[in-house]
Structure formats: structure tokens, C-alpha cells
Design an enzyme around this catalytic site. Structure first.
Site, PDB file in Angstrom:
ATOM      1  CE  LYS A 265      -1.556  -1.797  -3.862  1.00 46.18           C
ATOM      2  NZ  LYS A 265      -0.548  -1.513  -2.822  1.00 46.18           N
ATOM      3  CG  ASP A 276      -2.968  -8.082  -2.235  1.00 45.09           C
ATOM      4  OD1 ASP A 276      -1.974  -8.517  -1.620  1.00 45.09           O
ATOM      5  OD2 ASP A 276      -3.605  -7.078  -1.884  1.00 45.09           O
ATOM      6  NE  ARG A 339      -2.004  -3.092   7.630  1.00 46.45           N
ATOM      7  CZ  ARG A 339      -0.885  -2.381   7.658  1.00 46.45           C
ATOM      8  NH1 ARG A 339      -0.621  -1.607   8.692  1.00 46.45           N
ATOM      9  NH2 ARG A 339      -0.010  -2.461   6.677  1.00 46.45           N
TER      10      ARG A 339
HETATM   11  N1  BES Z   1      -1.007  -5.866  -1.147  1.00 42.12           N
HETATM   12  C1  BES Z   1      -0.241  -4.795  -0.639  1.00 42.12           C
HETATM   13  C2  BES Z   1       1.190  -5.200  -0.317  1.00 42.12           C
HETATM   14  C3  BES Z   1       2.026  -5.606  -1.497  1.00 42.12           C
HETATM   15  C4  BES Z   1       2.751  -4.650  -2.163  1.00 42.12           C
HETATM   16  C5  BES Z   1       2.102  -6.911  -1.863  1.00 42.12           C
HETATM   17  C6  BES Z   1       3.545  -5.017  -3.227  1.00 42.12           C
HETATM   18  C7  BES Z   1       2.905  -7.282  -2.917  1.00 42.12           C
HETATM   19  C8  BES Z   1       3.626  -6.348  -3.599  1.00 42.12           C
HETATM   20  C9  BES Z   1      -0.855  -4.234   0.636  1.00 42.12           C
HETATM   21  O1  BES Z   1      -2.234  -4.295   0.693  1.00 42.12           O
HETATM   22  C10 BES Z   1      -0.467  -2.799   0.722  1.00 42.12           C
HETATM   23  O2  BES Z   1      -0.859  -2.057  -0.117  1.00 42.12           O
HETATM   24  N2  BES Z   1       0.304  -2.432   1.756  1.00 42.12           N
HETATM   25  C11 BES Z   1       0.741  -1.110   1.938  1.00 42.12           C
HETATM   26  C12 BES Z   1       0.507  -0.735   3.357  1.00 42.12           C
HETATM   27  C13 BES Z   1       0.754   0.722   3.638  1.00 42.12           C
HETATM   28  C14 BES Z   1      -0.335   1.556   3.009  1.00 42.12           C
HETATM   29  C15 BES Z   1       0.792   0.926   5.120  1.00 42.12           C
HETATM   30  C16 BES Z   1       2.211  -1.056   1.610  1.00 42.12           C
HETATM   31  O3  BES Z   1       2.949  -1.944   2.021  1.00 42.12           O
HETATM   32  O4  BES Z   1       2.627  -0.150   0.880  1.00 42.12           O
HETATM   33 ZN    ZN Z   2      -3.104  -5.749  -0.432  1.00 42.49          ZN
HETATM   34 MN    MN Z   3      -3.119  -2.630  -0.245  1.00 37.79          MN
END
Ligand code: BES
Ligand code: ZN
Ligand code: MN
Length: 484
Positions: A265, A276, A339
Site C-alpha cells: 500500500k 483491519d 477475502r
Molecule cells: N483492508 C483493506 C480495505 C480497507 C481499505 C479497509 C481502507 C479500510 C480502509 C483491504 O484488505 C484491501 O486492501 N482491499 C483492496 C482490495 C483491492 C486490492 C482489490 C482495496 O479495497 O483497495
Molecule cells: Zn485488509
Molecule cells: Mn488489503
């Protein structure tokens, strides 16, 4: 803090401050406080105070009544007062009194009762609003309210309602504490310890380690854990409150830190990824309250806990792993880890022959893009279950908004080399994430709650101080209450 229900007059109550909830412009409501007080309130109403929603004003009380001060708190227009407005007023009032150094406070209930609403809702807001997270601050701050008296004739029903509210709000605080704790302390091991500490006669806790998960074939879950030195902990709680009832399984996403893994990230905002595991914390909170209240249901709580870090042995994009159900998954993006761990948790949950599975997860950034920070995104495969959750969302103001699970989303997740891939691209990523889970839930009644937009609050709200909200605890406990 001590909370009691006492049938005494406002004017006779010895306390630092008496809370008077008032509706907009209605200065004549408190005739029973005597003419001096009434005149003071009337005067205030002309200038300093209107009674608008969440408006607060603390004034010295006249000599002829016992309370030291009076706190006016606005409920807004008379015809528009709702349970949520009362809850918010409770939070606002309590926080204001605490910050002003008040210790012993009393609540006048006549106005709320006359609006056919419950004064306990006001207390709920107060208890939620007074939450603080001070574990890591070394400075002294001992401002705290230590006594609340609810001025009302006590009854069995009222006592039960208060007990419910005390237990539920303290479980929200329990969840918030876990979420607010930074990831260097809130490791999977620590989360497992927090679960083990809940053990009691009606609640058993089992922790599966890496070996156990391997033996069970949880290749999706384990692929997320590979980049971290912290050992993963697959936490299973079993609450027995009824005989011969199929259990409800609650699964909480428990990534104790989400760096994204090899699909790293950006640095900005990454510190927030300690939240998370908010889904997992909510599940612990729910089960804690259920066991304390001895609710007549059976519950299974599952927290697949691990970190998601990059490292020499971390999972790479393009890797293919096998989940507990036998399905193979091509990992396109290691940041779509939630997921993966939920897929194995859902697969594992089926062994309990559940009446339903509810998963609670900070699953997608797209959740907040769609709904902002105001609602949980809900998707599932059973109408009746979702309608019940909607009802509880209305009751608790932990609002949910339903999103579709069209068959067409299946296409988005088609892999050339495996049964499914773990991301479906940018478009519809809130719903394709859920669709991925749907492929593992199959025929079992299942609902997914994406709390990514609501689990963390950036600015103080009337009864949610900034930080972890603890969302999901009140919602699901209300759902369980209604179902039992
Ligand atoms: N934990 C994150 C989602 C998240 C983002 C929660 C911001 C709270 C605040 C999740 O694991 C994630 O990174 N999701 C990605 C999925 C993508 C790579 C398909 C996302 O939503 O950007
Ligand atoms: Zn996550
Ligand atoms: Mn993630």
C-alpha cells in the site's frame, strides 16, 4: 462507573449536575423544578439556548434546589425527536459534563418519557460517548463521571433494559480497545489471548496454529500469513446458550496489520491499517456480551487472525493457493487478503451446520467510496436474513445499505489458470469482493457486512470519539435479541 435508577424528585437530587433534555423552544417543560429554576431556564431560552439538537449549556442551579448545576441539552424539534437523537444528546451531554469536571450527575427523564422514547437510550449514548483510549498516554487525566442517577421509578423491564445497555456498551468499548491498540501490541497472538480471556462456563475458546491450519488445508488463509514472522492464530469461540439449536456463525476479519503485502500500500494513511481487525474485534465483543447476558442462542465466533506483510517468504502476485473447500485461487493482488482469510473461515464454518453465517469485515476501500462513512455495505444470499439485519440497523442506527450480488460478477473473477482469482479489477470492487465470498458460502445462508467505511471515525461524533467505532457489536446483538 455506577448507574442507578431512583425515584426521587429532580429538586431533591444531590449531584454536581442535573441533566435536563429539552426540545427546541420549549421552555415551559420544567415547571416542576420550582419557579426560580423555571424563570432561569425561560430567560436562557430567550438568548443563550434554543434547544437545537445536541446543543448544551451548563448553568449554576438556584439555591433552593439540591443539584449544583443544570445542564440543558437540546433534542431538536419536538415532532422530530427520535431514538438516535436521544442517543446523540446522551453522548453530547455526558462528554460535556465530564470535560467540565462533573463527577456525579443525574438525568431528568420526564421529557424523554413524554416523547414515548426511552431514557435508557440517552444513557446508551452517554456510555458510548464517554469511552476513552488512554492506555498509551502517560500524562494524567482523571476527569471522569463516576455516578449517574436516572430519575425514574424502577421496574423489572427498566432494570433489564439497563443491564442490556451496560453490557452492550461495555462490549463496544472492549472492541474499540482491541482495535485502537497498535499492531505491535495487537498481534494475532495477543488477539488470541484476548479471546481466551473470555472463556467461561458457557463459552469455550480454541486456538488453531499454523500447523492445524495446514492440516485442515487452509491454503488461502496461510498464504496471507507467509510474509510475517508473527504466527497466525485461527481463533474459534463457541458460546452455548441453548439446547439443540443450530448455531449462528459470526466471522470477523482479523488482519492485525494490513500493509498490502508484496502489493504494498502507499505510505499515506497506512498507519490506520491497524483497524483491519475491526471485524474480529466486533465478533469478540458480540460473543462477550451474549455470554454475559446468557442469550438463549448458540453462537460460533471465528477470527482468522494474521498480519499481511511483505517479506522474503511472502506470497507473490500470480501465486496459486488452495482453500479449505478445495477451490484453487489465483492471487492477483496480495492486498486483497481479507477475502482469502474469510474464504477459509467460511469453508471451516460449514462443519458447524450453521443456521446462517454473518461475516463482518473491513474488506474494501471501495466501500467508503460508495457509501462514505455513513453505512455498512451489506450483501448476501438470503432475503429474510438481510431484512432482519436491516431492521436491527434501524433499531441501532448502525445503518446498512444493500448492494447487489448479480450473477454477472462471476465473470469478473474468472481466472485462466485457477478456479477463481482474488480480485475482479477496479470496477465494482465492493461487490466483487463479496461475490468472491459468495463462491465459498455457496448454499449456506450468508450475509457479508463491509465495515471499511464505518469502523474508524476521523472526527469526534456525539457518541463515538474519534478512532475505532466498534460498529457491528450493537447491530448484531440487536439482531440476535430479535431472533431469540
Ligand atoms: N483492508 C483493506 C480495505 C480497507 C481499505 C479497509 C481502507 C479500510 C480502509 C483491504 O484488505 C484491501 O486492501 N482491499 C483492496 C482490495 C483491492 C486490492 C482489490 C482495496 O479495497 O483497495
Ligand atoms: Zn485488509
Ligand atoms: Mn488489503
Amino acid at each position: 462507573m455506577n448507574i442507578s435508577i431512583k425515584n426521587i424528585k429532580e429538586t431533591d437530587c444531590i449531584c454536581d449536575a442535573l441533566i435536563l433534555p429539552v426540545t427546541e423552544g420549549d421552555s415551559g417543560l420544567y415547571n416542576r423544578l420550582g419557579s426560580t429554576t423555571r424563570d432561569i431556564i425561560k430567560k436562557l431560552f430567550s438568548k443563550e439556548f434554543k434547544g437545537k439538537q445536541n446543543e448544551v449549556l451548563l448553568v449554576p442551579a438556584p439555591e433552593d434546589i439540591k443539584p449544583g448545576r443544570i445542564l440543558l441539552v437540546g433534542l431538536g424539534k419536538k415532532g422530530e425527536v427520535s431514538a438516535e437523537k436521544v442517543r446523540q444528546a446522551g453522548g453530547k451531554a455526558a462528554v460535556h459534563l465530564r470535560d467540565m469536571g462533573m463527577k456525579r450527575v443525574a438525568l431528568s427523564t420526564s421529557v424523554i418519557s413524554s416523547l414515548k422514547l426511552s431514557p435508557i437510550t440517552f444513557i446508551e449514548g452517554a456510555l458510548l460517548g464517554l469511552y476513552t483510549f488512554k492506555k498509551y498516554s502517560t500524562g494524567k487525566n482523571n476527569k471522569a463521571i463516576d455516578n449517574i442517577v436516572i430519575l425514574l421509578k424502577s421496574s423489572r423491564e427498566l432494570d433489564n433494559k439497563l443491564k442490556w445497555t451496560k453490557t452492550v456498551t461495555s462490549s463496544v468499548g472492549f472492541a474499540r480497545d482491541l482495535i485502537n491498540t497498535p499492531s505491535n501490541d495487537m498481534t494475532p497472538t495477543h488477539l488470541a489471548k484476548a479471546a481466551l480471556a473470555l472463556k467461561r462456563k458457557n463459552l469455550s475458546v480454541k486456538i488453531l496454529g499454523r500447523r492445524d491450519a495446514e492440516r485442515l488445508g487452509m491454503g488461502a488463509y496461510l498464504s496471507v500469513a507467509k510474509g510475517s514472522k508473527e504466527p497466525p492464530k485461527f481463533i474459534v469461540l463457541e458460546y452455548k446458550g441453548a439446547k439443540n439449536k443450530q448455531p449462528l456463525v459470526l466471522i470477523g476479519k482479523s488482519i492485525t496489520f494490513d500493509s498490502g503485502g508484496i502489493s504494498l500500500k502507499p505510505a499515506e494513511g497506512m498507519e490506520k491499517m491497524k483497524y483491519d481487525m475491526a471485524g474480529g474485534a466486533a465478533v469478540l465483543g458480540i460473543i462477550r456480551a451474549a455470554s454475559e447476558l446468557r442469550l438463549p442462542v448458540n453462537l460460533i465466533g471465528i477470527l482468522p487472525a494474521t498480519e499481511n506483510l511483505p517479506g522474503g517468504s511472502a506470497t507473490r502476485p500470480g501465486d496459486i493457493v488452495k482453500a479449505i473447500t478445495g477451490k484453487t485461487v489465483e492471487i492477483i493482488n496480495t492486498d486483497a487478503e481479507g477475502r482469502l482469510i474469510l474464504a477459509d473461515a467460511i469453508g471451516y464454518a460449514k462443519r458447524f451446520k450453521p443456521c446462517a453465517i454473518i461475516d463482518i469485515a473491513t474488506l474494501t476501500g471501495a466501500c467508503s467510496i460508495a457509501l462514505g462513512n455513513e453505512a455498512i455495505a451489506m450483501m448476501g444470499n438470503e432475503r429474510e436474513l438481510m431484512d432482519k439485519i436491516k431492521k436491527s440497523a434501524d433499531n441501532t442506527y448502525e445503518r446498512v445499505w444493500e448492494m447487489p450480488l448479480y450473477d454477472e460478477y462471476k465473470e469478473y473473477l474468472k481466472s485462466d489458470v485457477a478456479d477463481i482469482k482474488n480480485t475482479g479489477g477496479k470496477n465494482g470492487s465492493l461487490v466483487t469482493a463479496a461475490y468472491f465470498l459468495n463462491e465459498f458460502a455457496e448454499k449456506t445462508p450468508w450475509v457479508h457486512l463491509d465495515i471499511a467505511g464505518t469502523a474508524w471515525v476521523e472526527k469526534d461524533k456525539p457518541y463515538i470519539p474519534k478512532g475505532a467505532s466498534g460498529i457491528g457489536v450493537r447491530l448484531i446483538l440487536d439482531f440476535i435479541k430479535e431472533m431469540s
